[in-house]
Write a protein that holds these residues in place. Structure first.
Motif, PDB file in Angstrom:
ATOM      1  N   SER A 292     -17.940  -7.858 -21.369  1.00 36.68           N
ATOM      2  CA  SER A 292     -19.190  -7.192 -21.721  1.00 36.68           C
ATOM      3  C   SER A 292     -20.040  -6.981 -20.469  1.00 36.68           C
ATOM      4  CB  SER A 292     -19.972  -8.031 -22.738  1.00 36.68           C
ATOM      5  OG  SER A 292     -19.257  -8.153 -23.949  1.00 36.68           O
ATOM      6  N   ILE A 294     -23.947  -4.913 -18.898  1.00 40.80           N
ATOM      7  CA  ILE A 294     -25.170  -4.136 -19.089  1.00 40.80           C
ATOM      8  C   ILE A 294     -25.381  -3.281 -17.855  1.00 40.80           C
ATOM      9  CG2 ILE A 294     -27.700  -4.253 -19.198  1.00 40.80           C
ATOM     10  CD1 ILE A 294     -27.444  -6.667 -21.011  1.00 40.80           C
ATOM     11  N   THR A 313     -31.672   0.594 -20.566  1.00 40.73           N
ATOM     12  CA  THR A 313     -30.798  -0.582 -20.674  1.00 40.73           C
ATOM     13  C   THR A 313     -29.631  -0.216 -21.577  1.00 40.73           C
ATOM     14  OG1 THR A 313     -32.779  -1.982 -20.567  1.00 40.73           O
ATOM     15  CG2 THR A 313     -30.713  -3.043 -21.219  1.00 40.73           C
ATOM     16  N   THR A 315     -25.916  -1.319 -22.973  1.00 40.23           N
ATOM     17  CA  THR A 315     -25.048  -2.485 -23.151  1.00 40.23           C
ATOM     18  C   THR A 315     -23.682  -2.050 -23.658  1.00 40.23           C
ATOM     19  OG1 THR A 315     -26.999  -3.780 -23.739  1.00 40.23           O
ATOM     20  CG2 THR A 315     -24.857  -4.737 -24.289  1.00 40.23           C
ATOM     21  N   SER A 316     -22.642  -2.670 -23.147  1.00 39.27           N
ATOM     22  CA  SER A 316     -21.278  -2.392 -23.603  1.00 39.27           C
ATOM     23  C   SER A 316     -20.602  -3.709 -23.947  1.00 39.27           C
ATOM     24  CB  SER A 316     -20.486  -1.658 -22.519  1.00 39.27           C
ATOM     25  OG  SER A 316     -19.137  -1.462 -22.920  1.00 39.27           O
ATOM     26  N   THR A 317     -20.187  -3.843 -25.212  1.00 38.23           N
ATOM     27  CA  THR A 317     -19.466  -5.030 -25.661  1.00 38.23           C
ATOM     28  C   THR A 317     -18.226  -4.594 -26.415  1.00 38.23           C
ATOM     29  OG1 THR A 317     -20.552  -5.174 -27.819  1.00 38.23           O
ATOM     30  CG2 THR A 317     -21.684  -6.222 -25.957  1.00 38.23           C
ATOM     31  N   ALA A 356     -32.821  -6.129 -19.356  1.00 42.07           N
ATOM     32  CA  ALA A 356     -31.388  -6.418 -19.246  1.00 42.07           C
ATOM     33  C   ALA A 356     -31.096  -7.886 -19.534  1.00 42.07           C
ATOM     34  CB  ALA A 356     -30.887  -6.036 -17.854  1.00 42.07           C
ATOM     35  N   LYS A 359     -31.637  -8.774 -23.211  1.00 36.06           N
ATOM     36  CA  LYS A 359     -30.528  -8.303 -24.041  1.00 36.06           C
ATOM     37  C   LYS A 359     -29.313  -9.196 -23.876  1.00 36.06           C
ATOM     38  CE  LYS A 359     -28.260  -5.887 -26.924  1.00 36.06           C
ATOM     39  NZ  LYS A 359     -28.605  -5.925 -28.362  1.00 36.06           N
ATOM     40  N   TRP A 360     -29.028  -9.605 -22.654  1.00 44.11           N
ATOM     41  CA  TRP A 360     -27.919 -10.530 -22.394  1.00 44.11           C
ATOM     42  C   TRP A 360     -28.113 -11.834 -23.168  1.00 44.11           C
ATOM     43  CZ3 TRP A 360     -28.763 -14.800 -18.686  1.00 44.11           C
ATOM     44  CH2 TRP A 360     -27.644 -15.611 -18.523  1.00 44.11           C
ATOM     45  N   LEU A 363     -27.316 -11.419 -26.796  1.00 40.60           N
ATOM     46  CA  LEU A 363     -25.886 -11.357 -27.086  1.00 40.60           C
ATOM     47  C   LEU A 363     -25.280 -12.742 -27.262  1.00 40.60           C
ATOM     48  CD1 LEU A 363     -24.757  -8.553 -24.599  1.00 40.60           C
ATOM     49  CD2 LEU A 363     -24.982  -8.349 -27.092  1.00 40.60           C
ATOM     50  N   HIS A 374     -27.434  -1.168 -28.558  1.00 39.25           N
ATOM     51  CA  HIS A 374     -26.635  -1.193 -27.333  1.00 39.25           C
ATOM     52  C   HIS A 374     -27.169  -0.191 -26.300  1.00 39.25           C
ATOM     53  CE1 HIS A 374     -24.021  -3.989 -29.219  1.00 39.25           C
ATOM     54  NE2 HIS A 374     -23.027  -3.826 -28.361  1.00 39.25           N
TER      55      HIS A 374
END
Length: 392
Positions: A292, A294, A313, A315-317, A356, A359-360, A363, A374
């Motif tokens: 994952s 950001i 921001t 996000t990729s998961t 960022a 958001k981390w 998660l 995301h």
């Protein structure tokens, strides 16, 4: 807390020397085998728990009169609870290995001068009814518990978290190996925030030198001598934040197709660069590794005599990745973009890093997350945040 620190704390050492069953876990003082009377008028034993305040590497006066208790709520001789000390009752994990059931409040006029006075006062109140039924019961067991030294990733105790009683929540970030690609304005603030957590490793990637203009859009305040030394960004920031976090590794290079393997063993990556071709390579590599990440972005423009801008921001998961390739991130460098001519402002860089890092932390369950977005953008001039691409 180390044994050395206990030995330099006369009040805690006195508790141990007088036979109280003292244990130290992290920044918490535990005193076990405290006799109490339960609602059935039976004698039981519980544990008192208090956070420990530290300043200049020494234990100082308690910062709160409240104390925690693991066990049933202590009662009077008639089986009713001791309401005079009642504060709150709920099962709470303070830290790994520390679960409490109640908290008590008994506040002297001037607070407690030290931990010996605090602990023994609560013992007197809690144990008195039990002694009424059995005069031989005592919290002085003379049992010695070895307080195991914890191998922390930090160079000194996080007393801020123990004071707020969120050590257990902090553990959700422990063990993670974090990468920060780009140590410019945003990346350096990301490091500032991440270095204060229990992640196991922080890897810094940037091939640039730390120059004078960088000082005005990043945390800390370098001296003129430090600027004249013209060190690399990763060396400069690595030296500063290694004072707090033990495991920061600088990589003085730009990530490209020849060294993508350096990302293989990471758990999470913050991408804080504006070179589109490099981003594309990094995204593809991280996706292939199921890591994952950001990606951060800022767009700043001058309009007449003021600046407007946007903070992004993305996000990729493993739960959602396709949006990254469908217009949320640009993979075309725009040489006319104001950002590329170094219109960067410290507070905007810091805000980008804040979004960022928050958001981390969402998660990993450190912060609560109801949106699960995301992709988000914050527009400065209208003070508006827009969330998109929810994973739910």
């Amino acid at each position: 807390m180390s044994h050395k620190l206990i030995n330099h704390s006369p009040d805690i050492k006195k508790l141990r020397n007088l036979g109280y069953e003292v244990e130290i876990i992290g920044n918490y003082l535990l005193v076990h085998s405290i006799p109490f009377l339960n609602a059935s008028k039976k004698v039981g034993k519980g544990t008192l728990v208090t956070n420990v305040s530290i300043a200049n590497n020494r234990v100082v006066k308690p910062n709160t009169h409240v104390i925690h208790f693991a066990g049933e709520f202590p009662c009077n001789t008639d089986g009713t609870i001791i309401t005079q000390i009642k504060h709150a009752s709920n099962t709470l994990k303070l830290a790994e290995g520390i679960v409490v059931n109640h908290s008590f409040s008994n506040k002297p006029a001037n607070g407690y001068p030290d931990y010996f006075e605090k602990v023994t006062q609560y013992i007197k109140i809690i144990s008195a009814p039990a002694k009424h039924f059995d005069s031989d019961v005592s919290a002085k067991t003379y049992k010695v518990i070895d307080s195991v030294e914890q191998d922390s990733v930090l160079n000194y105790s996080d007393t801020n978290s123990s004071k707020a009683e969120i050590d257990g929540i902090n553990q959700k970030l422990s063990g993670l190996k974090i990468g920060i690609i780009g140590l410019g304005g945003t990346g350096s603030y990301v490091l500032d925030f991440v270095a204060k957590t229990l992640v196991s490793e922080i890897h810094l990637f940037d091939g640039d030198k730390f120059l004078q203009h960088n000082a005005f859009r990043a945390p800390s305040a370098p001296s003129l001598e430090e600027l004249n030394n013209s060190t690399s960004k990763v060396e400069y920031y690595g030296r500063i934040y290694s004072k707090m976090h033990k495991y920061i590794t600088p990589h003085e290079l730009y990530i490209n197709e020849t060294n993508l393997g350096l990302l293989n063993n990471l758990d999470f990556v913050f991408i804080c660069i504006d070179k589109s071709e490099a981003k594309k390579l990094i995204f593809e590599k991280l996706e292939s590794l199921k890591i994952s990440f950001i990606d951060t972005g800022i767009g700043v423009k001058r309009v007449d005599d003021s600046l407007i801008g946007m903070v992004r921001t993305t996000t990729s998961t493993n739960n959602r990745r396709e949006h990254v390739w469908k217009g949320r991130v640009s993979f075309v460098d725009d040489i006319d973009e104001d950002y590329s001519t170094n219109i960067q402002i410290a507070e905007i860089n810091a805000l980008n890093a804040v979004f960022a890092v928050m958001k981390w932390k969402k998660l990993y369950g450190f912060l609560n997350d109801l949106e699960n977005e995301h992709h988000s953008t914050y527009s400065i001039n209208v003070n508006h945040i827009e969330n998109n691409d929810s994973s739910t």
